[in-house]
Structures are given as structure tokens and as C-alpha cells.
Design a protein around this motif. Sequence first.
Motif, PDB file in Angstrom:
ATOM      1  N   GLU A   1       0.720  -1.193  -0.096  1.00 31.32           N
ATOM      2  CA  GLU A   1      -0.035   0.061   0.038  1.00 31.32           C
ATOM      3  C   GLU A   1       0.897   1.269  -0.057  1.00 31.32           C
ATOM      4  O   GLU A   1       1.926   1.291   0.592  1.00 31.32           O
ATOM      5  N   LYS A   2       0.306   2.229  -0.738  1.00 31.41           N
ATOM      6  CA  LYS A   2       0.991   3.579  -0.705  1.00 31.41           C
ATOM      7  C   LYS A   2       2.499   3.564  -1.348  1.00 31.41           C
ATOM      8  O   LYS A   2       3.481   4.221  -1.078  1.00 31.41           O
ATOM      9  N   ASN A   3       2.697   2.395  -2.220  1.00 27.69           N
ATOM     10  CA  ASN A   3       3.858   2.174  -2.785  1.00 27.69           C
ATOM     11  C   ASN A   3       4.886   2.147  -1.747  1.00 27.69           C
ATOM     12  O   ASN A   3       6.352   2.408  -2.322  1.00 27.69           O
ATOM     13  N   LYS A   4       4.970   1.459  -0.655  1.00 25.11           N
ATOM     14  CA  LYS A   4       5.864   1.115   0.242  1.00 25.11           C
ATOM     15  C   LYS A   4       6.533  -0.145  -0.200  1.00 25.11           C
ATOM     16  O   LYS A   4       5.784  -1.047  -0.245  1.00 25.11           O
ATOM     17  N   PRO A   5       7.772  -0.331  -0.333  1.00 18.52           N
ATOM     18  CA  PRO A   5       8.480  -1.335  -0.419  1.00 18.52           C
ATOM     19  C   PRO A   5       8.609  -2.387   0.694  1.00 18.52           C
ATOM     20  O   PRO A   5       8.613  -2.043   2.222  1.00 18.52           O
ATOM     21  N   ILE A   6       8.291  -3.567   0.638  1.00 17.06           N
ATOM     22  CA  ILE A   6       8.122  -4.386   1.611  1.00 17.06           C
ATOM     23  C   ILE A   6       9.227  -5.812   1.227  1.00 17.06           C
ATOM     24  O   ILE A   6       9.308  -6.166   0.150  1.00 17.06           O
ATOM     25  N   ALA A   7       9.645  -6.181   2.282  1.00 17.11           N
ATOM     26  CA  ALA A   7      10.665  -7.453   2.063  1.00 17.11           C
ATOM     27  C   ALA A   7      10.073  -8.577   3.125  1.00 17.11           C
ATOM     28  O   ALA A   7       9.639  -7.945   4.312  1.00 17.11           O
ATOM     29  N   ASP A   8      10.445  -9.632   3.143  1.00 17.98           N
ATOM     30  CA  ASP A   8       9.811 -10.840   4.076  1.00 17.98           C
ATOM     31  C   ASP A   8      10.659 -10.761   5.298  1.00 17.98           C
ATOM     32  O   ASP A   8      10.129 -10.872   6.514  1.00 17.98           O
ATOM     33  N   ASN A   9      12.202 -10.466   5.131  1.00 21.55           N
ATOM     34  CA  ASN A   9      12.996 -10.610   6.321  1.00 21.55           C
ATOM     35  C   ASN A   9      13.407  -9.329   7.059  1.00 21.55           C
ATOM     36  O   ASN A   9      14.306  -9.571   7.785  1.00 21.55           O
ATOM     37  N   CYS A  10      13.148  -8.131   6.516  1.00 22.55           N
ATOM     38  CA  CYS A  10      13.582  -6.799   7.164  1.00 22.55           C
ATOM     39  C   CYS A  10      12.662  -5.763   6.702  1.00 22.55           C
ATOM     40  O   CYS A  10      11.629  -6.000   5.702  1.00 22.55           O
ATOM     41  N   TYR A  11      12.617  -4.665   7.498  1.00 19.08           N
ATOM     42  CA  TYR A  11      12.232  -3.422   7.073  1.00 19.08           C
ATOM     43  C   TYR A  11      12.989  -2.766   5.872  1.00 19.08           C
ATOM     44  O   TYR A  11      14.286  -2.780   6.249  1.00 19.08           O
ATOM     45  N   VAL A  12      12.200  -2.115   4.852  1.00 18.39           N
ATOM     46  CA  VAL A  12      13.112  -1.519   3.737  1.00 18.39           C
ATOM     47  C   VAL A  12      12.394  -0.228   3.880  1.00 18.39           C
ATOM     48  O   VAL A  12      11.341   0.227   3.937  1.00 18.39           O
TER      49      VAL A  12
ATOM     50  N   LYS B   1      14.092  -3.352  12.347  1.00 18.48           N
ATOM     51  CA  LYS B   1      12.993  -2.406  12.968  1.00 18.48           C
ATOM     52  C   LYS B   1      12.348  -1.399  12.070  1.00 18.48           C
ATOM     53  O   LYS B   1      13.026  -1.272  10.852  1.00 18.48           O
ATOM     54  N   PRO B   2      11.268  -1.047  12.138  1.00 16.44           N
ATOM     55  CA  PRO B   2      10.692  -0.083  11.309  1.00 16.44           C
ATOM     56  C   PRO B   2      11.560   1.214  10.961  1.00 16.44           C
ATOM     57  O   PRO B   2      12.302   1.824  11.846  1.00 16.44           O
ATOM     58  N   ILE B   3      11.844   1.385   9.491  1.00 20.31           N
ATOM     59  CA  ILE B   3      12.665   2.459   9.156  1.00 20.31           C
ATOM     60  C   ILE B   3      12.183   3.274   7.804  1.00 20.31           C
ATOM     61  O   ILE B   3      11.494   2.780   7.388  1.00 20.31           O
ATOM     62  N   GLY B   4      12.685   4.399   8.078  1.00 17.60           N
ATOM     63  CA  GLY B   4      12.666   5.307   6.987  1.00 17.60           C
ATOM     64  C   GLY B   4      13.720   6.148   6.528  1.00 17.60           C
ATOM     65  O   GLY B   4      14.465   6.537   7.236  1.00 17.60           O
TER      66      GLY B   4
ATOM     67  N   ALA C   1      11.731  11.154   6.432  1.00 20.56           N
ATOM     68  CA  ALA C   1      12.200   9.739   6.899  1.00 20.56           C
ATOM     69  C   ALA C   1      11.143   9.290   7.886  1.00 20.56           C
ATOM     70  O   ALA C   1      10.685   7.887   7.896  1.00 20.56           O
ATOM     71  N   TYR C   2      10.623   9.994   8.930  1.00 22.23           N
ATOM     72  CA  TYR C   2       9.858   9.369   9.852  1.00 22.23           C
ATOM     73  C   TYR C   2       8.449   9.074   9.131  1.00 22.23           C
ATOM     74  O   TYR C   2       7.738   8.088   9.579  1.00 22.23           O
ATOM     75  N   SER C   3       8.039   9.914   8.273  1.00 20.88           N
ATOM     76  CA  SER C   3       6.876   9.636   7.629  1.00 20.88           C
ATOM     77  C   SER C   3       6.557   8.367   6.605  1.00 20.88           C
ATOM     78  O   SER C   3       5.864   7.703   6.552  1.00 20.88           O
ATOM     79  N   LYS C   4       8.009   8.155   6.161  1.00 20.31           N
ATOM     80  CA  LYS C   4       7.951   6.849   5.505  1.00 20.31           C
ATOM     81  C   LYS C   4       7.993   5.527   6.320  1.00 20.31           C
ATOM     82  O   LYS C   4       7.395   4.591   5.846  1.00 20.31           O
ATOM     83  N   ILE C   5       8.071   5.625   7.389  1.00 22.02           N
ATOM     84  CA  ILE C   5       7.870   4.442   8.565  1.00 22.02           C
ATOM     85  C   ILE C   5       6.271   3.995   8.235  1.00 22.02           C
ATOM     86  O   ILE C   5       5.991   2.763   8.250  1.00 22.02           O
ATOM     87  N   GLY C   6       5.437   4.833   8.252  1.00 20.39           N
ATOM     88  CA  GLY C   6       4.015   4.623   8.194  1.00 20.39           C
ATOM     89  C   GLY C   6       3.550   4.736   6.486  1.00 20.39           C
ATOM     90  O   GLY C   6       2.525   4.382   6.375  1.00 20.39           O
TER      91      GLY C   6
ATOM     92  N   VAL D   1      17.851   9.112   8.475  1.00 21.80           N
ATOM     93  CA  VAL D   1      17.381   7.955   8.717  1.00 21.80           C
ATOM     94  C   VAL D   1      16.725   7.834   9.699  1.00 21.80           C
ATOM     95  O   VAL D   1      17.212   8.268  10.843  1.00 21.80           O
ATOM     96  N   CYS D   2      15.531   7.460   9.945  1.00 23.24           N
ATOM     97  CA  CYS D   2      14.618   7.301  11.160  1.00 23.24           C
ATOM     98  C   CYS D   2      14.390   5.888  11.327  1.00 23.24           C
ATOM     99  O   CYS D   2      13.812   5.104  10.761  1.00 23.24           O
ATOM    100  N   GLU D   3      14.819   5.346  12.608  1.00 23.93           N
ATOM    101  CA  GLU D   3      14.528   3.883  12.975  1.00 23.93           C
ATOM    102  C   GLU D   3      13.571   4.061  14.191  1.00 23.93           C
ATOM    103  O   GLU D   3      13.941   4.833  15.349  1.00 23.93           O
ATOM    104  N   LYS D   4      12.642   3.046  14.340  1.00 25.36           N
ATOM    105  CA  LYS D   4      11.737   3.080  15.497  1.00 25.36           C
ATOM    106  C   LYS D   4      12.635   2.349  16.604  1.00 25.36           C
ATOM    107  O   LYS D   4      13.066   1.069  16.198  1.00 25.36           O
ATOM    108  N   ILE D   5      12.851   2.792  17.689  1.00 20.71           N
ATOM    109  CA  ILE D   5      13.577   1.904  18.711  1.00 20.71           C
ATOM    110  C   ILE D   5      12.977   1.643  19.783  1.00 20.71           C
ATOM    111  O   ILE D   5      13.305   0.446  20.660  1.00 20.71           O
ATOM    112  N   LYS D   6      11.590   1.858  20.241  1.00 20.28           N
ATOM    113  CA  LYS D   6      10.527   1.455  21.210  1.00 20.28           C
ATOM    114  C   LYS D   6       9.448   1.067  20.545  1.00 20.28           C
ATOM    115  O   LYS D   6       8.846   1.630  19.999  1.00 20.28           O
TER     116      LYS D   6
END
Length: 172
Positions: free
Chosen positions: A51-62, A78-81, A127-132, A165-170
Motif C-alpha cells: 500500500e502507498k507504494n511502500k517497499p516490503i521484504a519478508d525478512n526486514c524493513y526497507v 526495526k521499522p525504518i525510513g 524519513a519518519y513519515s515513510k515508516i508509516g 534515517v529514522c528508526e523506531k527504537i521502542k
Amino acid sequence: MKVYFFQISDKTEINKENLPKSVLEHCKKTESFAAAEALIQMGAENLRYGEKNKPIADNCYVSISHSGNMVAVCTSEKPIGIDIEKIDYERDIGKIAKRFYLGKELETFNSTPTPEVFFGIWTKKEAYSKIGGEGVGEVFKGFDVFDLEDYDFQTEEINGYMLSVCEKIKGC
């Protein structure tokens, strides 16, 4: 977390034989093909677009970004942008900051209203917006990057580009 950025040109060759059908159907520009190829080389398995043209992989966030002739990609457990922007010294950054920046973002920019400070904040927001999967838009008005305690930001200026780069840490 792995981050990779690189320059492309009109002569950049992409080996499309290694790209999954879903990527071939989605990508239209050389930048997108190059980013997908880099993610696969970085270990992203079963790369596709959701959805929303977000790349997805099976083994990691991209996450993927490109600006000018630069492409940036990242993978993480972890979720990343990621966002990369060419620093534009001609743009009316003050007007854009007033429209999209909040609280500490606007204070920081107003105390040092330079393109470097502006694009440092802008790339963090994107970068933060891309996580979602949100990207740029009205959602930018809904948060201040300096108040996001559950996220870690890394920002660097590289050869006239700003990279964040923004990475969710919690709460993963």
C-alpha cells in the motif's frame, strides 16, 4: 541497520533479470530499479511493493529515497525510513518552514535559517513519515521530529545532499 547511497547516471545499467516480477511491474524510473536492485543485494528477500507504494521484504524493513542523481536505501530489523534531498540554495525555505514546521522545528530553523538546517529537519520529517508509508503532505503538520522519543534519527550532509534515517527504537 544497513544504509547504502549511491550516484546514478543516464548510463547506469540495471540487471533486471534479478528483479522480481512485482518490482518490474511497479518501477518506472532508473532510480527505482537501482534502489530495488540495491535492496536485494543488501539481503531483502521477496521484495515487493505494498500500500502507498511502500517497499516490503519478508525478512526486514526497507526504505527507499532518491533526489537528483542520488539514491539512498536502508534495511533494518526495526521499522525504518530514509530520505535524501539535494540541498537547494534557491528555494524559499522560510515560507516552507512556516507552513510545515512546528514548535522546536520552527525554533531551530528560525535560530539558524540556513538551507542545511532546513533540509536537516525536512529529511527527518520525511524519513519518519515513510515508516508509516505517509510521505510528504499535510501529515507533516501533525508532528515535531524533536518530540519523537520512540525514534532514533541519524542525519548527515554528503556532497551537497542531506540524508536522514529514522528508526523506531521502542514499541516494535
